[in-house]
Scaffold this motif. Sequence first.
Motif, PDB file in Angstrom:
ATOM      1  N   PHE A  10       0.820  -1.216   0.000  1.00 44.66           N
ATOM      2  CA  PHE A  10       0.000   0.000   0.000  1.00 44.66           C
ATOM      3  C   PHE A  10       0.854   1.266   0.000  1.00 44.66           C
ATOM      4  O   PHE A  10       0.406   2.316   0.418  1.00 44.66           O
ATOM      5  CB  PHE A  10      -0.941  -0.011   1.203  1.00 44.66           C
ATOM      6  N   GLU A  41       0.013  -1.435   7.077  1.00 43.78           N
ATOM      7  CA  GLU A  41      -0.388  -0.865   5.796  1.00 43.78           C
ATOM      8  C   GLU A  41      -0.140   0.632   5.673  1.00 43.78           C
ATOM      9  O   GLU A  41      -0.417   1.217   4.635  1.00 43.78           O
ATOM     10  CB  GLU A  41      -1.873  -1.159   5.554  1.00 43.78           C
ATOM     11  N   SER A  42       0.344   1.264   6.727  1.00 39.73           N
ATOM     12  CA  SER A  42       0.628   2.697   6.670  1.00 39.73           C
ATOM     13  C   SER A  42       1.734   3.035   7.662  1.00 39.73           C
ATOM     14  O   SER A  42       2.014   2.271   8.581  1.00 39.73           O
ATOM     15  CB  SER A  42      -0.639   3.520   6.962  1.00 39.73           C
ATOM     16  N   ARG A  57      -1.878   3.055   3.093  1.00 43.25           N
ATOM     17  CA  ARG A  57      -3.310   2.817   2.912  1.00 43.25           C
ATOM     18  C   ARG A  57      -4.135   3.842   3.694  1.00 43.25           C
ATOM     19  O   ARG A  57      -3.787   4.217   4.803  1.00 43.25           O
ATOM     20  CB  ARG A  57      -3.665   1.414   3.375  1.00 43.25           C
ATOM     21  N   ASN A  58      -5.250   4.238   3.076  1.00 43.17           N
ATOM     22  CA  ASN A  58      -6.086   5.262   3.691  1.00 43.17           C
ATOM     23  C   ASN A  58      -7.564   4.997   3.446  1.00 43.17           C
ATOM     24  O   ASN A  58      -8.364   5.913   3.365  1.00 43.17           O
ATOM     25  CB  ASN A  58      -5.693   6.642   3.139  1.00 43.17           C
ATOM     26  N   ASP A  59      -7.962   3.733   3.339  1.00 48.88           N
ATOM     27  CA  ASP A  59      -9.335   3.400   3.004  1.00 48.88           C
ATOM     28  C   ASP A  59     -10.333   3.776   4.104  1.00 48.88           C
ATOM     29  O   ASP A  59     -11.527   3.910   3.845  1.00 48.88           O
ATOM     30  CB  ASP A  59      -9.475   1.919   2.665  1.00 48.88           C
ATOM     31  N   GLU A  60      -9.849   3.978   5.311  1.00 49.76           N
ATOM     32  CA  GLU A  60     -10.718   4.395   6.414  1.00 49.76           C
ATOM     33  C   GLU A  60     -10.289   5.745   6.994  1.00 49.76           C
ATOM     34  O   GLU A  60     -10.630   6.083   8.119  1.00 49.76           O
ATOM     35  CB  GLU A  60     -10.720   3.323   7.503  1.00 49.76           C
ATOM     36  N   THR A  67      -8.860  12.722   3.853  1.00 48.18           N
ATOM     37  CA  THR A  67      -9.312  12.029   2.649  1.00 48.18           C
ATOM     38  C   THR A  67      -9.392  10.530   2.921  1.00 48.18           C
ATOM     39  O   THR A  67      -9.052  10.066   4.011  1.00 48.18           O
ATOM     40  CB  THR A  67      -8.344  12.252   1.467  1.00 48.18           C
ATOM     41  N   PHE A  68      -9.806   9.795   1.912  1.00 45.24           N
ATOM     42  CA  PHE A  68      -9.807   8.338   1.947  1.00 45.24           C
ATOM     43  C   PHE A  68      -8.980   7.799   0.783  1.00 45.24           C
ATOM     44  O   PHE A  68      -9.252   6.728   0.262  1.00 45.24           O
ATOM     45  CB  PHE A  68     -11.243   7.802   1.879  1.00 45.24           C
ATOM     46  N   VAL A  69      -7.964   8.552   0.376  1.00 50.70           N
ATOM     47  CA  VAL A  69      -7.126   8.223  -0.772  1.00 50.70           C
ATOM     48  C   VAL A  69      -5.776   7.713  -0.279  1.00 50.70           C
ATOM     49  O   VAL A  69      -5.096   8.399   0.494  1.00 50.70           O
ATOM     50  CB  VAL A  69      -6.929   9.462  -1.677  1.00 50.70           C
ATOM     51  N   ASP A  70      -5.385   6.498  -0.722  1.00 49.26           N
ATOM     52  CA  ASP A  70      -4.054   5.983  -0.396  1.00 49.26           C
ATOM     53  C   ASP A  70      -3.004   6.959  -0.917  1.00 49.26           C
ATOM     54  O   ASP A  70      -3.228   7.663  -1.907  1.00 49.26           O
ATOM     55  CB  ASP A  70      -3.830   4.620  -1.047  1.00 49.26           C
TER      56      ASP A  70
END
Length: 81
Positions: A10, A41-42, A57-60, A67-70
Motif C-alpha cells: 500500500f 499498511e501505513s 493505505r487510507n481506506d478508512e 481524505t480516503f485516498v491511499d
Amino acid sequence: KVYGSGSNLFSQLCESTDGDPVDFPKELVVNNVAQIKAGRESSYFLHHDGSVKSCGRNDEGQLGDGTFVDSDKPVKVDIPK
C-alpha cells in the motif's frame, strides 16, 4: 536519514513499487524525523518541529489528511489544535 524495507503493498514506504516488497534497506523520502510508527499498511512520521506526515493505505481515513485516498508520498496529518 530514514531507511525502510519490507512489504510495500500500500506504498507504506512512501513510494510506489507497484506493490512489490523492498528487499533491502532503502532511503525514504522523509527527513528531520524524531519518531516513526510503522504499521502493516501505513506509516507515520513525527518531525522535530511537531508536524506529522503519513503514507500508505487510507481506506478508512487512517492517514489523517481528511481524505480516503491511499498515498505513496508523505501527506500532512491534520492535527486539531
